[in-house]
Design a protein around this motif. Structure first.
Motif, mmCIF file in Angstrom:
data_model
loop_
_atom_site.group_PDB
_atom_site.id
_atom_site.type_symbol
_atom_site.label_atom_id
_atom_site.label_comp_id
_atom_site.label_asym_id
_atom_site.label_seq_id
_atom_site.Cartn_x
_atom_site.Cartn_y
_atom_site.Cartn_z
ATOM 1 N N ARG A 265 0.863 -1.182 0.000
ATOM 2 C CA ARG A 265 0.000 0.000 0.000
ATOM 3 C C ARG A 265 0.891 1.221 0.000
ATOM 4 N NH1 ARG A 265 -2.738 -2.991 3.444
ATOM 5 N NH2 ARG A 265 -4.427 -4.023 2.347
ATOM 6 N N TYR A 266 0.726 2.080 -1.021
ATOM 7 C CA TYR A 266 1.515 3.309 -1.050
ATOM 8 C C TYR A 266 0.904 4.311 -0.067
ATOM 9 C CZ TYR A 266 4.211 1.565 -4.999
ATOM 10 O OH TYR A 266 5.060 0.834 -5.780
ATOM 11 N N PRO A 267 1.696 5.288 0.348
ATOM 12 C CA PRO A 267 1.223 6.231 1.382
ATOM 13 C C PRO A 267 -0.102 6.914 1.025
ATOM 14 C CG PRO A 267 3.573 6.516 1.015
ATOM 15 C CD PRO A 267 3.096 5.525 -0.011
ATOM 16 N N ASP A 268 -0.376 7.085 -0.274
ATOM 17 C CA ASP A 268 -1.639 7.743 -0.642
ATOM 18 C C ASP A 268 -2.832 6.792 -0.560
ATOM 19 O OD1 ASP A 268 -1.325 6.071 -2.796
ATOM 20 O OD2 ASP A 268 -1.466 7.648 -4.314
ATOM 21 N N GLY A 269 -2.578 5.555 -0.130
ATOM 22 C CA GLY A 269 -3.679 4.618 0.051
ATOM 23 C C GLY A 269 -3.878 3.642 -1.102
ATOM 24 N N THR B 145 -3.615 0.522 -3.181
ATOM 25 C CA THR B 145 -3.136 -0.844 -2.967
ATOM 26 C C THR B 145 -2.628 -1.362 -4.301
ATOM 27 O OG1 THR B 145 -4.778 -1.164 -1.250
ATOM 28 C CG2 THR B 145 -3.761 -3.155 -2.131
ATOM 29 N N ALA B 146 -1.302 -1.299 -4.490
ATOM 30 C CA ALA B 146 -0.719 -1.714 -5.770
ATOM 31 C C ALA B 146 -0.669 -3.233 -5.865
ATOM 32 C CB ALA B 146 0.678 -1.129 -5.918
ATOM 33 N N VAL B 147 -0.443 -3.877 -4.726
ATOM 34 C CA VAL B 147 -0.333 -5.337 -4.682
ATOM 35 C C VAL B 147 -1.087 -5.836 -3.460
ATOM 36 C CG1 VAL B 147 1.271 -7.269 -4.317
ATOM 37 C CG2 VAL B 147 1.916 -5.400 -5.849
ATOM 38 N N GLY C 278 0.160 -8.045 -17.360
ATOM 39 C CA GLY C 278 -1.045 -7.392 -16.863
ATOM 40 C C GLY C 278 -1.173 -6.005 -17.447
ATOM 41 N N SER C 279 -2.356 -5.443 -17.339
ATOM 42 C CA SER C 279 -2.581 -4.108 -17.887
ATOM 43 C C SER C 279 -1.815 -3.084 -17.067
ATOM 44 C CB SER C 279 -4.057 -3.735 -17.817
ATOM 45 O OG SER C 279 -4.828 -4.804 -18.216
ATOM 46 N N SER C 280 -1.791 -1.883 -17.597
ATOM 47 C CA SER C 280 -1.138 -0.786 -16.916
ATOM 48 C C SER C 280 -1.753 -0.604 -15.525
ATOM 49 C CB SER C 280 -1.324 0.478 -17.757
ATOM 50 O OG SER C 280 -0.639 1.522 -17.174
ATOM 51 N N GLY C 281 -0.894 -0.484 -14.531
ATOM 52 C CA GLY C 281 -1.387 -0.243 -13.179
ATOM 53 C C GLY C 281 -1.744 -1.493 -12.400
ATOM 54 N N SER C 282 -1.464 -2.676 -12.981
ATOM 55 C CA SER C 282 -1.848 -3.900 -12.279
ATOM 56 C C SER C 282 -0.862 -4.278 -11.173
ATOM 57 C CB SER C 282 -2.021 -5.061 -13.272
ATOM 58 O OG SER C 282 -0.877 -5.207 -14.068
ATOM 59 N N GLY C 283 0.245 -3.540 -11.080
ATOM 60 C CA GLY C 283 1.162 -3.771 -9.959
ATOM 61 C C GLY C 283 2.434 -4.514 -10.336
ATOM 62 N N LYS C 284 2.678 -4.668 -11.641
ATOM 63 C CA LYS C 284 3.834 -5.456 -12.100
ATOM 64 C C LYS C 284 5.163 -4.847 -11.644
ATOM 65 C CE LYS C 284 2.719 -4.749 -16.458
ATOM 66 N NZ LYS C 284 1.590 -3.806 -16.340
ATOM 67 N N THR C 285 5.307 -3.529 -11.882
ATOM 68 C CA THR C 285 6.570 -2.880 -11.523
ATOM 69 C C THR C 285 6.791 -2.928 -10.017
ATOM 70 O OG1 THR C 285 6.444 -1.426 -13.430
ATOM 71 C CG2 THR C 285 7.813 -0.668 -11.615
ATOM 72 N N THR C 286 5.715 -2.727 -9.280
ATOM 73 C CA THR C 286 5.820 -2.784 -7.817
ATOM 74 C C THR C 286 6.339 -4.151 -7.387
ATOM 75 O OG1 THR C 286 4.031 -1.179 -7.606
ATOM 76 C CG2 THR C 286 4.494 -2.535 -5.680
ATOM 77 N N LEU C 287 5.805 -5.214 -7.980
ATOM 78 C CA LEU C 287 6.259 -6.568 -7.637
ATOM 79 C C LEU C 287 7.743 -6.739 -7.943
ATOM 80 C CD1 LEU C 287 3.340 -8.828 -8.930
ATOM 81 C CD2 LEU C 287 4.102 -8.563 -6.553
HETATM 82 N N1 LIG Z 1 5.039 5.637 -5.564
HETATM 83 C C1 LIG Z 1 3.728 5.432 -5.720
HETATM 84 N N2 LIG Z 1 2.827 6.087 -4.971
HETATM 85 C C2 LIG Z 1 1.495 5.868 -5.102
HETATM 86 N N3 LIG Z 1 0.971 4.993 -5.971
HETATM 87 C C3 LIG Z 1 1.818 4.312 -6.755
HETATM 88 C C4 LIG Z 1 3.231 4.486 -6.686
HETATM 89 N N4 LIG Z 1 3.807 3.660 -7.605
HETATM 90 C C5 LIG Z 1 2.808 3.015 -8.219
HETATM 91 N N5 LIG Z 1 1.604 3.393 -7.706
HETATM 92 C C6 LIG Z 1 0.285 2.905 -8.083
HETATM 93 O O1 LIG Z 1 0.252 1.500 -7.839
HETATM 94 C C7 LIG Z 1 -0.450 0.824 -8.861
HETATM 95 C C8 LIG Z 1 0.477 -0.197 -9.516
HETATM 96 O O2 LIG Z 1 1.533 0.477 -10.168
HETATM 97 P P1 LIG Z 1 2.698 -0.304 -10.929
HETATM 98 O O3 LIG Z 1 3.621 0.712 -11.498
HETATM 99 O O4 LIG Z 1 3.251 -1.339 -10.037
HETATM 100 O O5 LIG Z 1 1.855 -1.021 -12.080
HETATM 101 P P2 LIG Z 1 2.316 -1.618 -13.465
HETATM 102 O O6 LIG Z 1 1.479 -2.808 -13.687
HETATM 103 O O7 LIG Z 1 3.785 -1.797 -13.484
HETATM 104 O O8 LIG Z 1 1.900 -0.462 -14.464
HETATM 105 P P3 LIG Z 1 2.571 0.004 -15.851
HETATM 106 O O9 LIG Z 1 2.448 -1.146 -16.790
HETATM 107 O O10 LIG Z 1 1.734 1.181 -16.243
HETATM 108 O O11 LIG Z 1 3.994 0.373 -15.525
HETATM 109 C C9 LIG Z 1 -0.944 1.906 -9.812
HETATM 110 O O12 LIG Z 1 -2.261 2.230 -9.442
HETATM 111 C C10 LIG Z 1 -0.005 3.055 -9.557
HETATM 112 O O13 LIG Z 1 -0.625 4.282 -9.837
#
Ligand SMILES: Nc1ncnc2c1ncn2[C@@H]1O[C@H](COP(=O)(O)OP(=O)(O)OP(=O)(O)O)[C@@H](O)[C@H]1O
Length: 270
Positions: free
Chosen positions: A10-14, A16-18, A35-44
């Motif tokens: 959970r990022y500080p703004d609330g 839930t990326a994963v 996964g689609s954009s924003g699905s949390g791949k980069t976070t993982l």
């Molecule tokens: N530093 C951050 N602070 C707040 N929210 C974040 C932060 N980084 C990512 N997010 C949010 O977390 C969710 C997952 O982001 P993430 O970058 O992991 O997805 P992704 O699947 O890699 O997307 P993309 O394919 O667009 O890169 C998104 O809703 C994104 O806006």
């Protein structure tokens, strides 16, 4: 082996990326997070090298919790390739590749010699060694990015949409090169993409993600195509499997493979 054990972020703004994600990435395999954009791949991906710390749960490498490892050493011990290449603009190609080994204490001359070998390994001529990143094409920059990630001979390679910014032909070239390299090197690769064709081209195993990295299906490409877990997966991988359903048609004695609309996709080997 990399293990994600019930990780949540959970990022500080609330946001839930994963949410409660678990997965084992076996050693020497290529696992693609799709996964689609924003699905949390980069976070993982960034949880593996501690660029992102999970809110709960843990990531283990060979059964060791990454939280117990020194962050800088961990980061240097893992290859990381980004879409933008992430190359240092004011350093030559050879010095970009040699950066991490030099930081690790390898003598500059040794690191440069090894960098030249790596250039060849990723299919680039040694003549490019003295250029700066801006003097390379996008595809060449990505190859340098791969060489740089391999420079400290890491067991693990993290690849975040590494071929996303190049045209489809160069992209297919880079994918083929990565497959060839992987056949030779046998790294543990976690590769992130939103491109289904790319995932199927590279993966031993594909992990299809919904929002908040909830797993829709895990499987080998052929398994997923043959048995999509649900409507979401079916739509995601094929726009309805129909797009990927192929038929055989006789064409003057050869068997041509055609898609649902009758467009030729290839010829069946005799
Ligand atoms: N530093 C951050 N602070 C707040 N929210 C974040 C932060 N980084 C990512 N997010 C949010 O977390 C969710 C997952 O982001 P993430 O970058 O992991 O997805 P992704 O699947 O890699 O997307 P993309 O394919 O667009 O890169 C998104 O809703 C994104 O806006």
């Amino acid at each position: 082996m990399i293990e994600f054990a019930s990780v949540t972020k959970r990022y500080p703004d609330g946001t839930t990326a994963v949410e409660d994600f678990s997965l084992v990435v076996p050693s020497h395999r290529t696992v693609v997070l799709l996964g689609s954009s924003g699905s949390g791949k980069t976070t993982l991906l960034r949880m593996v090298n501690r660029m992102v710390e999970p809110t709960s749960g843990s990531v283990l490498i060979d059964d060791v919790d990454v939280r117990t490892l020194d962050r800088v050493r961990l980061r240097r011990s893992i290859g990381y390739v980004l879409q933008a290449g992430g190359l240092l603009p004011h350093r030559t190609v050879v010095d970009n590749i040699a950066t991490v080994p030099v930081l690790d204490g390898v003598p500059r001359r040794t690191a440069r010699t090894r960098a030249l070998e790596l250039l060849e390994k990723v299919g680039l001529p040694a003549a490019l060694a003295q250029r700066y990143p801006a003097q390379l094409s996008g595809g060449q920059q990505q190859r340098v990015g791969v060489a740089r990630a391999l420079a400290s001979d890491p067991n693990i390679l993290l690849m975040d949409e590494p071929f996303g910014a190049v045209d489809p032909i160069v992209r297919a070239d880079l994918q083929a090169e990565l497959r060839r390299l992987q056949g030779e090197l046998g790294k543990t690769i976690v590769f992130v993409t939103h491109d289904v064709d790319e995932a199927f081209a590279l993966a031993d195993e594909v992990v299809i993600l919904r929002t908040s990295a909830r797993v829709a299906q895990v499987g080998a490409p052929a398994e997923i195509l043959a048995h999509p877990a649900d409507e979401f997966v079916d739509q995601f991988v094929g726009g309805g499997t129909a797009r990927r359903t192929l038929h055989l048609r006789d064409q003057g004695g050869r068997t041509v493979v055609v898609d649902e609309d009758g467009r030729p996709a290839g010829v069946l080997a005799p």
